[in-house]
Design a protein around this motif. Structure first.
Motif, PDB file in Angstrom:
ATOM      1  N   LEU A   1      33.474  31.286 -25.941  1.00 48.93           N
ATOM      2  CA  LEU A   1      32.622  30.712 -24.897  1.00 48.93           C
ATOM      3  C   LEU A   1      33.136  31.150 -23.525  1.00 48.93           C
ATOM      4  CD1 LEU A   1      32.109  27.105 -26.311  1.00 48.93           C
ATOM      5  CD2 LEU A   1      30.620  29.107 -26.577  1.00 48.93           C
ATOM      6  N   SER A   2      32.219  31.531 -22.638  1.00 50.33           N
ATOM      7  CA  SER A   2      32.623  32.105 -21.353  1.00 50.33           C
ATOM      8  C   SER A   2      31.609  31.736 -20.277  1.00 50.33           C
ATOM      9  CB  SER A   2      32.746  33.631 -21.474  1.00 50.33           C
ATOM     10  OG  SER A   2      31.482  34.204 -21.841  1.00 50.33           O
ATOM     11  N   HIS A   3      31.825  32.290 -19.071  1.00 52.72           N
ATOM     12  CA  HIS A   3      30.913  32.129 -17.938  1.00 52.72           C
ATOM     13  C   HIS A   3      30.610  30.645 -17.663  1.00 52.72           C
ATOM     14  CE1 HIS A   3      30.591  36.354 -19.075  1.00 52.72           C
ATOM     15  NE2 HIS A   3      30.093  36.599 -17.885  1.00 52.72           N
ATOM     16  N   ASP A   4      29.337  30.316 -17.382  1.00 50.64           N
ATOM     17  CA  ASP A   4      28.975  28.939 -17.036  1.00 50.64           C
ATOM     18  C   ASP A   4      29.359  27.964 -18.148  1.00 50.64           C
ATOM     19  OD1 ASP A   4      27.413  30.967 -15.777  1.00 50.64           O
ATOM     20  OD2 ASP A   4      26.059  29.455 -15.004  1.00 50.64           O
ATOM     21  N   THR A   5      29.219  28.397 -19.395  1.00 45.14           N
ATOM     22  CA  THR A   5      29.502  27.507 -20.520  1.00 45.14           C
ATOM     23  C   THR A   5      30.968  27.105 -20.555  1.00 45.14           C
ATOM     24  OG1 THR A   5      27.699  28.484 -21.805  1.00 45.14           O
ATOM     25  CG2 THR A   5      29.390  27.280 -23.033  1.00 45.14           C
ATOM     26  N   ALA A   6      31.862  28.076 -20.441  1.00 42.52           N
ATOM     27  CA  ALA A   6      33.290  27.754 -20.432  1.00 42.52           C
ATOM     28  C   ALA A   6      33.642  26.917 -19.213  1.00 42.52           C
ATOM     29  CB  ALA A   6      34.120  29.033 -20.459  1.00 42.52           C
ATOM     30  N   ALA A   7      33.048  27.238 -18.060  1.00 44.91           N
ATOM     31  CA  ALA A   7      33.317  26.459 -16.852  1.00 44.91           C
ATOM     32  C   ALA A   7      32.912  25.007 -17.050  1.00 44.91           C
ATOM     33  CB  ALA A   7      32.571  27.072 -15.664  1.00 44.91           C
ATOM     34  N   TRP A   8      31.817  24.775 -17.733  1.00 50.10           N
ATOM     35  CA  TRP A   8      31.373  23.405 -18.012  1.00 50.10           C
ATOM     36  C   TRP A   8      32.345  22.696 -18.946  1.00 50.10           C
ATOM     37  CZ3 TRP A   8      29.170  21.121 -22.574  1.00 50.10           C
ATOM     38  CH2 TRP A   8      28.599  19.853 -22.361  1.00 50.10           C
ATOM     39  N   TRP A   9      32.791  23.375 -19.993  1.00 47.54           N
ATOM     40  CA  TRP A   9      33.758  22.770 -20.914  1.00 47.54           C
ATOM     41  C   TRP A   9      35.080  22.468 -20.216  1.00 47.54           C
ATOM     42  CZ3 TRP A   9      33.241  20.620 -25.573  1.00 47.54           C
ATOM     43  CH2 TRP A   9      32.091  20.905 -26.321  1.00 47.54           C
TER      44      TRP A   9
ATOM     45  N   THR B   1      39.969  31.482 -20.278  1.00 46.78           N
ATOM     46  CA  THR B   1      40.782  30.599 -19.452  1.00 46.78           C
ATOM     47  C   THR B   1      39.957  30.051 -18.286  1.00 46.78           C
ATOM     48  OG1 THR B   1      41.551  32.371 -18.013  1.00 46.78           O
ATOM     49  CG2 THR B   1      42.840  31.945 -20.015  1.00 46.78           C
ATOM     50  N   ALA B   2      40.402  28.930 -17.745  1.00 48.36           N
ATOM     51  CA  ALA B   2      39.705  28.347 -16.598  1.00 48.36           C
ATOM     52  C   ALA B   2      39.696  29.310 -15.420  1.00 48.36           C
ATOM     53  CB  ALA B   2      40.370  27.021 -16.211  1.00 48.36           C
ATOM     54  N   GLU B   3      40.800  30.058 -15.247  1.00 49.84           N
ATOM     55  CA  GLU B   3      40.861  31.029 -14.143  1.00 49.84           C
ATOM     56  C   GLU B   3      39.846  32.154 -14.339  1.00 49.84           C
ATOM     57  OE1 GLU B   3      44.647  28.862 -14.553  1.00 49.84           O
ATOM     58  OE2 GLU B   3      43.428  30.022 -15.939  1.00 49.84           O
ATOM     59  N   GLN B   4      39.675  32.605 -15.578  1.00 54.11           N
ATOM     60  CA  GLN B   4      38.713  33.666 -15.869  1.00 54.11           C
ATOM     61  C   GLN B   4      37.291  33.213 -15.563  1.00 54.11           C
ATOM     62  OE1 GLN B   4      39.189  36.937 -16.935  1.00 54.11           O
ATOM     63  NE2 GLN B   4      36.988  37.113 -16.583  1.00 54.11           N
ATOM     64  N   CYS B   5      37.037  31.897 -15.670  1.00 51.92           N
ATOM     65  CA  CYS B   5      35.696  31.383 -15.378  1.00 51.92           C
ATOM     66  C   CYS B   5      35.249  31.740 -13.972  1.00 51.92           C
ATOM     67  CB  CYS B   5      35.657  29.866 -15.556  1.00 51.92           C
ATOM     68  SG  CYS B   5      35.761  29.301 -17.261  1.00 51.92           S
TER      69      CYS B   5
ATOM     70  N   ARG C   1      32.656  42.370 -24.115  1.00 52.91           N
ATOM     71  CA  ARG C   1      33.904  42.874 -23.561  1.00 52.91           C
ATOM     72  C   ARG C   1      35.050  42.380 -24.446  1.00 52.91           C
ATOM     73  NH1 ARG C   1      33.464  38.536 -19.473  1.00 52.91           N
ATOM     74  NH2 ARG C   1      35.229  37.108 -19.736  1.00 52.91           N
ATOM     75  N   ASP C   2      36.201  42.973 -24.282  1.00 51.80           N
ATOM     76  CA  ASP C   2      37.389  42.533 -25.019  1.00 51.80           C
ATOM     77  C   ASP C   2      38.013  41.339 -24.310  1.00 51.80           C
ATOM     78  OD1 ASP C   2      37.379  44.476 -27.102  1.00 51.80           O
ATOM     79  OD2 ASP C   2      38.134  45.975 -25.668  1.00 51.80           O
ATOM     80  N   ILE C   3      38.322  40.303 -25.057  1.00 49.02           N
ATOM     81  CA  ILE C   3      38.980  39.111 -24.523  1.00 49.02           C
ATOM     82  C   ILE C   3      40.443  39.139 -24.965  1.00 49.02           C
ATOM     83  CG2 ILE C   3      39.085  36.591 -24.569  1.00 49.02           C
ATOM     84  CD1 ILE C   3      36.689  37.545 -23.107  1.00 49.02           C
ATOM     85  N   THR C   4      41.345  39.096 -24.000  1.00 47.37           N
ATOM     86  CA  THR C   4      42.772  39.163 -24.331  1.00 47.37           C
ATOM     87  C   THR C   4      43.408  37.789 -24.472  1.00 47.37           C
ATOM     88  OG1 THR C   4      43.303  39.352 -21.969  1.00 47.37           O
ATOM     89  CG2 THR C   4      43.043  41.398 -23.205  1.00 47.37           C
ATOM     90  N   THR C   5      42.874  36.794 -23.758  1.00 51.69           N
ATOM     91  CA  THR C   5      43.462  35.456 -23.803  1.00 51.69           C
ATOM     92  C   THR C   5      42.380  34.438 -24.146  1.00 51.69           C
ATOM     93  OG1 THR C   5      45.061  36.067 -22.097  1.00 51.69           O
ATOM     94  CG2 THR C   5      44.776  33.718 -22.547  1.00 51.69           C
ATOM     95  N   VAL C   6      42.622  33.685 -25.205  1.00 49.56           N
ATOM     96  CA  VAL C   6      41.691  32.649 -25.646  1.00 49.56           C
ATOM     97  C   VAL C   6      42.425  31.311 -25.652  1.00 49.56           C
ATOM     98  CG1 VAL C   6      40.219  31.829 -27.527  1.00 49.56           C
ATOM     99  CG2 VAL C   6      40.410  34.288 -27.061  1.00 49.56           C
ATOM    100  N   VAL C   7      41.774  30.291 -25.113  1.00 46.58           N
ATOM    101  CA  VAL C   7      42.340  28.948 -25.087  1.00 46.58           C
ATOM    102  C   VAL C   7      41.379  28.030 -25.834  1.00 46.58           C
ATOM    103  CG1 VAL C   7      43.167  27.080 -23.629  1.00 46.58           C
ATOM    104  CG2 VAL C   7      43.388  29.436 -22.847  1.00 46.58           C
ATOM    105  N   TYR C   8      41.932  27.109 -26.626  1.00 46.20           N
ATOM    106  CA  TYR C   8      41.083  26.216 -27.420  1.00 46.20           C
ATOM    107  C   TYR C   8      40.986  24.849 -26.755  1.00 46.20           C
ATOM    108  CZ  TYR C   8      40.852  29.621 -31.148  1.00 46.20           C
ATOM    109  OH  TYR C   8      40.596  30.744 -31.873  1.00 46.20           O
ATOM    110  N   ARG C   9      39.766  24.355 -26.681  1.00 48.35           N
ATOM    111  CA  ARG C   9      39.504  23.026 -26.123  1.00 48.35           C
ATOM    112  C   ARG C   9      38.538  22.326 -27.072  1.00 48.35           C
ATOM    113  NH1 ARG C   9      40.246  20.907 -20.959  1.00 48.35           N
ATOM    114  NH2 ARG C   9      38.834  19.230 -20.345  1.00 48.35           N
TER     115      ARG C   9
END
Length: 279
Positions: free
Chosen positions: A60-68, A115-119, A100-108
């Motif tokens: 999950l990324s972009h707006d969706t990850a930012a919301w989570w 990551t929150a910073e990537q958002c 794209r390739d994701i190098t860092t994944v965080v579970y919530r």
């Protein structure tokens, strides 16, 4: 409790293909994505989980990850996820997959997120300028550190969206206490004339403060100044600041919102005049 299941899981549980079709027709199951079903009409959270069942390597990324992460207060309209560059898909209009390739994944809550910073970098490509300004200011006020976001930009400096985030960080106005204050602070920053936000002046705080010119800008919302005690304390505070050599410029929240450019022009003129006089 809503359960999101793949077609393969349902078949393994003994439901035949024909029985599955009958359940969907009867409303006992809801088709969310190709070969993915939910036991009740899916909420936004359920759709997020369904995307991850549909594309097991998605994050999950972009707006969706930012919301989570709690960086966006309003639930997004679309579910955004990122998949490996080689992935292909054909899904509904409510789901957007980025490659794209994701190098860092965080579970919530067991869900894989960027990551929150990537958002910050991601939403720079999905939000318009005004929405991105609000996102950055509110996120830096409540949850994120400026340096952490800057380091994330350094780590992915070639990504689309990084220049916009760097510009937002340069002009960010966190710690404003209301939307009218934030709009005035942002407008000043765009004029390359930033003032200190929520600055401490003796026993008091000013919404916007210029120490060189000894100017304080106050944006007054009616709801915070309507009772007798607050009204009296405001006068005591203002008299103390004026007697101590401060110029206090006061604007109503309504004026700051409706006539931002005029307010900003007057602030800049008075601050420059005071700086020159004091020099």
């Amino acid at each position: 409790m809503v359960v999101v299941l793949s077609r393969a899981e349902l078949l393994r549980n003994g439901i035949s293909g024909s029985a599955l079709s009958r359940r969907v027709a009867a409303g006992a199951l809801h088709r969310v994505l190709p070969a993915v079903y939910s036991t009740t009409p899916p909420s936004y959270e359920d759709r997020c989980r369904a995307v991850l069942v549909w594309k097991p390597h998605a994050v999950l990324s972009h707006d969706t990850a930012a919301w989570w992460w709690g960086l966006l207060s309003n639930e997004p309209h679309l579910v955004h996820a990122t998949v490996p560059p080689s992935a292909s898909y054909r899904g509904p209009t409510w789901c957007v997959l980025h490659r794209r390739d994701i190098t860092t994944v965080v579970y919530r809550e067991t869900l894989p997120l960027v990551t929150a910073e990537q958002c910050f970098v991601d939403v720079a490509t999905t939000l318009n300028e005004d929405a991105l300004e609000r996102f950055v200011d509110h996120a830096l006020t409540r949850r994120m550190r400026w340096r952490a976001v800057a380091r994330a930009c350094d780590a992915v400096r070639v990504m689309h969206g990084v220049p916009a985030v760097r510009e937002q960080l340069r002009r960010a106005c966190p710690r404003t206490l209301s939307e009218p204050e934030r709009l005035v602070a942002r407008a000043l920053a765009r004029r390359n004339f930033p003032l200190e936000i929520n600055g401490e002046v003796g026993p008091y705080y000013g919404d916007l403060v210029d120490r060189r010119g000894r100017v304080i800008v106050e944006i007054d919302g009616r709801e915070f100044h309507i009772d007798a005690y607050t009204f009296t304390q405001d006068r005591i505070r203002q008299n103390h600041l004026i007697l101590d050599g401060w110029l206090v410029l006061r604007y109503s929240a309504a004026t700051a919102m409706a006539r931002t450019d005029e307010v900003v022009e007057q602030i800049i003129t008075e601050v420059r005049r005071r700086r020159k006089a004091r020099a």
